[in-house]
Structure formats: structure tokens, C-alpha cells
Design an enzyme around this catalytic site. Structure first.
Site, mmCIF file in Angstrom:
data_model
loop_
_atom_site.group_PDB
_atom_site.id
_atom_site.type_symbol
_atom_site.label_atom_id
_atom_site.label_comp_id
_atom_site.label_asym_id
_atom_site.label_seq_id
_atom_site.Cartn_x
_atom_site.Cartn_y
_atom_site.Cartn_z
ATOM 1 C CE LYS A 57 -4.411 -1.602 1.636
ATOM 2 N NZ LYS A 57 -5.465 -1.526 2.643
ATOM 3 C CE LYS A 117 -9.816 -11.246 -2.408
ATOM 4 N NZ LYS A 117 -9.190 -11.273 -1.067
ATOM 5 C CE LYS A 126 -11.533 0.177 -1.623
ATOM 6 N NZ LYS A 126 -10.344 0.961 -1.547
#
Ligand code: TRP
Length: 327
Positions: free
Chosen positions: A111, A192, A195
Site C-alpha cells: 500500500k 479478486k 472495489k
């Protein structure tokens, strides 16, 4: 009774991957264990948020959790920042974990590399998560595999604290319970589902209207060939549809594959199963949106109940670490 704790961040909208992967399991778990479910708004603050949006999303996630079937008579649902003990306990955790341990967290590395503003909170995120878990004498933490390292650091923090300052915390189990389906993006079935901002066509929201759901499944990426079989390695697109169809109808993907000779009917049946699965959820969600007092009351009593436990565990930790009690 076994104590279970889990958290969900109020960032992004709740999608089918969240529902079939983890949240459905929460709904089942509430009947097997003394379950605490937390909307972790403090964790959302680790990346800059729009204040109005954060407030709205926090409430929205709580509504969705109620709509999918969390029963406030059975489990405890609350918002993290409503129980201020989380923030206070996080400091004790930060002072128990080492800089080196935090630096090794792969999620932080990923991140921090991809964002221009890296907050101190993003770095100490696992200490707050440890606080969440340890405040409730948690035995088991149902989370995704991506949280494994955070769960391990929580155990290390608990054991270190206990050995330095005497028995204070329950050490949660290391095992991540097997949860539901791994739902992939409808357009990129090797990633996956994530958002909706990142992949609008590949993500199905829990609150999405049926027509739009139908369209997205119709346009879902499938694989070359025509055979319908569950083979995630060689047929990621079709296998994802089978995983979704299976999870939505309480079957394994292999069972769901039976009887299909073509992609078309598989797509339309999967869309229909998802629409049917979501129909009652969306009805309850709408009811809750029309009656804000109901969710507010749930969150109020959830916070009260959570705080009773959190306050006593925090008091024990404060005492054991050597903080003077307020005269
Ligand atoms: N870090 C978790 C996630 O991103 C959310 C979370 C915060 C959590 N505190 C928790 C999960 C405590 C389980 C227990 O998914």
C-alpha cells in the site's frame, strides 16, 4: 462459548465478493459463537477520506450487515470509533510491537508503494487491529487470507504482552477458518473482485439493481472452448461463474456445473441466482434506509455492549503495564 471478532472497513461499497467470501460466513457464525462484528472506521482513516463520505459509508455498511442477516439479538454489531477503548488500546499495542515487525508487513509495503501520502497510521495499522481483537478476549478471527500476517502479529503482540506484564490477553487462534467462495472479477477472472471504482463492469454490488446485475453477467468474460467445468487454472472465467452460482445456491462449484453444456445458460442462471439471493437483502436494506432510527438503535446498544467488555480488558492492560489508575 467461543468468542469471534471480525471487522470490515467502510471504504468502497460492499460487493458480491465480500458477501460470498466472508460476510455470509459471519451470518452463519453468529449462531455458533458469541460474535462481535465491527465497522472499522478508524482503520479507514489510514488513507485520506472525505468526511461526509466516510460518515455515510460507515452507516451504509452497518445497514448492509443488518440486511444480509446479522441479527442484533444474537451478535454484537458496532462502530469501532464509538468504543474509544480501541484507540487507547492501540497505543499500548504500538508500544509492544517492534518497528521491525511492522516494517515486515507485506500489506504496508504494497500500500505504501502505491500511494503518494503514506500516513503513520498506515504503518501502525496492525497495532490497531490487534487492539480490536484483544479487547474482546477473542478466540477466533474469521478473515481473508490477506489478513494472515496481521493475525500472526496480533498473536505475537498478545504473547509478548503476557510474558512481559503477566497474563492479560487471550491469544487468538492462528488458524483462519475456511470461509466462503473466492469471487473473482467478472471482467478479469484472474483478479479478486474488488472495489467498483477500480472495476465497474467486473464488480457486482450488494445493492445493485437486477437489470444491471443481469447485464454484467451477460458480459462476463468466459474462456476459450465451450465446455462448462470447474477448473480455475485453465478456465478462470467459467470457474468463477460456477463458484458464484454454487455459493449463491448452497452448492459446490462442481455440483453447480452439472447439466450445463453452454456458457449462455450458465451466465443467465448465475445472474438469476445472484438476483434472487440479493432480493430480500435489498428489501431489508431499503427498509432500514427508510427508518434511520432502527440502525441507530442497533449501533447504540452494540457499542454499549462492546464497551463493557472493552473497558474491563483495557483496565486490566493499563494496570498490568504500569499506568497509575486515576485517583
Ligand atoms: N484489516 C481488516 C481488513 O482489511 C479489517 C479489520 C480491522 C479486522 N480490524 C480487524 C478484521 C479485526 C478482523 C479483526 O479486512
Amino acid at each position: 462459548m467461543t468468542r469471534v471478532f471480525s471487522g470490515i472497513k467502510p471504504t468502497g461499497e460492499v460487493h458480491l465478493g465480500n458477501l460470498l467470501g466472508a460476510l455470509q460466513y459471519w451470518v452463519e457464525d453468529q449462531h455458533r459463537a458469541d460474535s462481535f462484528y465491527c465497522v472499522v472506521d478508524l482503520h479507514a482513516l489510514t488513507t485520506p477520506q472525505n468526511p461526509e463520505e466516510l460518515r455515510a459509508k460507515t452507516l451504509d455498511v452497518a445497514r448492509i450487515l443488518l440486511a444480509i442477516g446479522l441479527d442484533p439479538e444474537v451478535c454484537t454489531l458496532f462502530v469501532q470509533s464509538h468504543v474509544h477503548e480501541h484507540a487507547e488500546m492501540a497505543w499500548l499495542m504500538e508500544c509492544t510491537v517492534s518497528y521491525g515487525e511492522l516494517r515486515r508487513m507485506t500489506q504496508f509495503k504494497d500500500k505504501s508503494e502505491s500511494s503518494e501520502f503514506v500516513s503513520g497510521g498506515l504503518f501502525t495499522y496492525p497495532a490497531l487491529m490487534a487492539a480490536d481483537i484483544l479487547l474482546y478476549e477473542t478466540d477466533r478471527v474469521p478473515v481473508g487470507d490477506d489478513q494472515r500476517q496481521h493475525l500472526e502479529i496480533t498473536r505475537d503482540i498478545a504473547m509478548r504482552f503476557n510474558s512481559r506484564y503477566g497474563d492479560t490477553f487471550v491469544v487468538p487462534a492462528a488458524a483462519i477458518p475456511r470461509t466462503g467462495a473466492r469471487v473473482m472479477d467478472l471482467q478479469q477472472p484472474t483478479d479478486k473482485m474488488s472495489k467498483s471504482d477500480d472495476s465497474p463492469q467486473g464488480t457486482v454490488l450488494v445493492t445493485e439493481d437486477p437489470r444491471s446485475i443481469e447485464k454484467k453477467f451477460k458480459r462476463a468474460v468466459t474462456d476459450s472452448g465451450t465446455e462448462v467445468r470447474y477448473d480455475p487454472e485453465n478456465k478462470p472465467g467459467v470457474s468463477n461463474l460456477l463458484a458464484i452460482l454454487g455459493a449463491a445456491t448452497g452448492r459446490t462449484p462442481e455440483e453447480a456445473a452439472k447439466g450445463y453444456g453452454q456458457y449462455g445458460p450458465l451466465k443467465s442462471d448465475t445472474a438469476e441466482a445472484v438476483i434472487e439471493l440479493l432480493r430480500p437483502v435489498q428489501e431489508r436494506y431499503q427498509m432500514l434506509a427508510d427508518d434511520p432510527g432502527q440502525t441507530a438503535a442497533v449501533l447504540r446498544s452494540g457499542a454499549d455492549k462492546a464497551q463493557q467488555i472493552a473497558a474491563s480488558v483495557l483496565a486490566r492492560a493499563r494496570r498490568n503495564i504500569g499506568l497509575l489508575s486515576r485517583p
